[in-house]
Every structure is written in C-alpha cells, then in structure tokens.
Motif scaffolding. Structure first.
Motif, PDB file in Angstrom:
ATOM      1  N   UNK A 105      38.713  34.185  43.455  1.00 12.02           N
ATOM      2  CA  UNK A 105      38.482  35.117  44.558  1.00 12.02           C
ATOM      3  C   UNK A 105      38.748  34.432  45.892  1.00 12.02           C
ATOM      4  N   UNK A 106      38.203  33.246  46.077  1.00  9.89           N
ATOM      5  CA  UNK A 106      38.381  32.525  47.347  1.00  9.89           C
ATOM      6  C   UNK A 106      39.850  32.190  47.564  1.00  9.89           C
ATOM      7  N   UNK A 153      31.765  36.840  48.676  1.00  8.53           N
ATOM      8  CA  UNK A 153      30.497  37.401  48.195  1.00  8.53           C
ATOM      9  C   UNK A 153      30.488  38.920  48.251  1.00  8.53           C
ATOM     10  N   UNK A 154      31.193  39.485  49.209  1.00 12.54           N
ATOM     11  CA  UNK A 154      31.310  40.947  49.261  1.00 12.54           C
ATOM     12  C   UNK A 154      32.097  41.459  48.053  1.00 12.54           C
ATOM     13  N   UNK A 155      33.125  40.707  47.668  1.00  9.26           N
ATOM     14  CA  UNK A 155      33.893  41.059  46.469  1.00  9.26           C
ATOM     15  C   UNK A 155      33.005  40.967  45.231  1.00  9.26           C
ATOM     16  N   UNK A 196      43.197  38.976  35.963  1.00 13.60           N
ATOM     17  CA  UNK A 196      43.321  39.913  37.087  1.00 13.60           C
ATOM     18  C   UNK A 196      41.952  40.430  37.529  1.00 13.60           C
ATOM     19  N   UNK A 197      41.685  40.289  38.820  1.00 15.88           N
ATOM     20  CA  UNK A 197      40.535  40.924  39.462  1.00 15.88           C
ATOM     21  C   UNK A 197      41.140  42.047  40.287  1.00 15.88           C
ATOM     22  N   UNK A 198      41.033  43.264  39.790  1.00 16.39           N
ATOM     23  CA  UNK A 198      41.812  44.382  40.321  1.00 16.39           C
ATOM     24  C   UNK A 198      41.635  44.553  41.828  1.00 16.39           C
ATOM     25  N   UNK A 211      33.397  38.386  32.864  1.00 19.79           N
ATOM     26  CA  UNK A 211      34.027  39.688  32.670  1.00 19.79           C
ATOM     27  C   UNK A 211      33.889  40.600  33.874  1.00 19.79           C
ATOM     28  N   UNK A 212      32.974  40.271  34.787  1.00 19.51           N
ATOM     29  CA  UNK A 212      32.735  41.105  35.960  1.00 19.51           C
ATOM     30  C   UNK A 212      32.314  40.198  37.113  1.00 19.51           C
ATOM     31  N   UNK A 213      32.819  40.469  38.305  1.00 20.36           N
ATOM     32  CA  UNK A 213      32.526  39.599  39.450  1.00 20.36           C
ATOM     33  C   UNK A 213      31.031  39.493  39.739  1.00 20.36           C
ATOM     34  N   UNK A 214      30.263  40.524  39.423  1.00 19.41           N
ATOM     35  CA  UNK A 214      28.833  40.502  39.723  1.00 19.41           C
ATOM     36  C   UNK A 214      28.117  39.371  38.976  1.00 19.41           C
TER      37      UNK A 214
END
Length: 241
Positions: A105-106, A153-155, A196-198, A211-214
């Motif tokens: 993400x970063x 962090x917002x992502x 892929x992080x859509x 499996x999930x950004x959260x």
C-alpha cells in the motif's frame, strides 16, 4: 522438480504434508512447503517438521534457485522418500503477512504521489524498512513518509480485498507499475503471481499476504532517515502486536 510453494494459493494454511526429496546434513528439501523462504526482503517462516512423533525445529528457510531449503536444529533421522508433517509458526507468519501487505500500500501511494520506486527493504516480524529513490530530506522527508502512512491507514480502514491470481507474462507486462522495485528485473517464468489491492495497487509478488486490508491493523510510523542522494529510508510497524 522445483519446490511447490503452497502459500501461493493459500497464505492461511498452517500445516501440510510433504515428501522429502533431498537431505544434506541438517538441510532438507521437500516437494512442497508452506514455509516462506527468506526472499524479496521478507523474513523466512519458522516452525516444525514432524516425523513419526519426532519434532525438528525449522530455524531458517532459504531459497536456492527455485527450491526452498529448510534448515533444521539437527540432522534428521528421516530419509529421502519419507513423508513429513510441517507446521509453521503462525503468529510470526501473520505479522509478516500484515506488514507485507502494508508495504504494498505504501509503495503504491509513493509511486502515485512521487513516482518513487523501492530501492531496498526488509520485513521482519517486528517492523518493516523500505528505501525509496526520493530526493527529499530532513523535515520534508519525515513529513512525506508520515503523510504516506496516514494515507495508507485510510486505505487499511476501507477493508479492501487483497486478490491473488496468475497472469501470463506478456499480459502482466502491460500493467503500469507491475514491478515497483527500482533495481529489480521483471520476474522469470511465463506465468506470474499477481497481488492486487483493487483501486490501490497491483504487483507481481510471490509472498504471503492478508486477504483484506483491514487485517493489517494500524500502520505506525517509527522513523525516517536519509541514506544517500536517492536512498530515503522509512521504518514502520503494525498494531496491535
């Protein structure tokens, strides 16, 4: 045949069975494994191999060519052709997964905002360290990294699924930013594993991810420093521990 890396399809499996294909002292090769070898800047998994009630500690896993080599705490009594049961240290693996997805993400945000590429890095269970080819320094550099982590962090909070799939090399090469490492050649092989992080990131990558950004939790900035003209370093970790 090269080692089959089972986590390519499922990063959440914790145990597996495999056939021993080679032994050299306390170094063991298996036909397949869930153990991630030290590669791509990501630390290796640890855990145990079990054979007929005997347990061997997997202290380190390294990649040699296309194979994973499991380095045990002692020479095993099992032999080539035997079936063993592997168990990974899940707490360590899951920390690495969370930090690894955070790095993607970063890196995606840095690429989009500054056209910056990763020039090096390490991911340990305690923290991640990334180097970027940025020209900023001092307070401006610190603020840039802090802002990137705030955006990351917002992502994370959006709970975006992290997809894993495979693409033919020629198709993958058409995707802008598919490789975000400045000094890395495109990976070998005619089929690439894609993470892929859509709407955020898409990269060729062979490591375990959440499996999930959260699931990452909170990304926490630790420090930044300049290591040279085009080598700006950031350290961060994830919470909860």
């Amino acid at each position: 045949m090269p080692t089959k890396f089972l986590y390519w399809w499922d990063s959440y499996k914790r145990e597996f069975d495999a056939t021993v294909v080679r032994i050299d002292g306390n170094r063991v090769w298996l036909d397949q494994t869930l153990f991630h070898p030290r590669s791509g800047g990501v630390a290796n998994d640890t855990g145990r191999l079990v054979w007929q009630g005997e347990e061997y500690v997997v202290r380190e896993v390294v990649k040699e060519g296309e194979d994973a080599v499991h380095i045990l705490d002692r020479e095993p009594r099992f032999r080539v052709g035997d079936t063993i049961h592997g168990i990974i240290d899940w707490d360590r693996r899951y920390r690495l997964m969370r930090l690894h997805t955070a790095t993607h993400i970063i890196a995606a945000l840095a690429y989009k905002k500054y056209n910056a590429l990763v020039t090096g890095g390490d991911i340990t269970p305690e923290y991640a360290r990334d180097d970027y080819n940025l020209t900023l320094s001092g307070d401006a550099l610190r603020k840039a990294f802090q802002d990137l982590i705030t955006e990351a962090n917002e992502v994370v909070k959006r709970g975006i699924p992290v997809k894993i799939y495979f693409l033919k090399r020629e198709e993958a090469m058409k995707i802008p930013g598919i490789v975000k490492l400045a000094e890395r050649e495109p990976p070998p092989g005619e089929e690439w594993r894609i993470v892929e992080i859509e709407g955020i990131d898409i990269q060729a990558d062979g490591g375990p991810h959440v499996a999930n950004t959260r699931e990452i939790g909170e990304i926490v900035f630790l420090k930044s420093e300049s290591r040279g003209k085009d080598k700006k370093r950031v350290y961060y970790t994830v919470k909860p521990d």
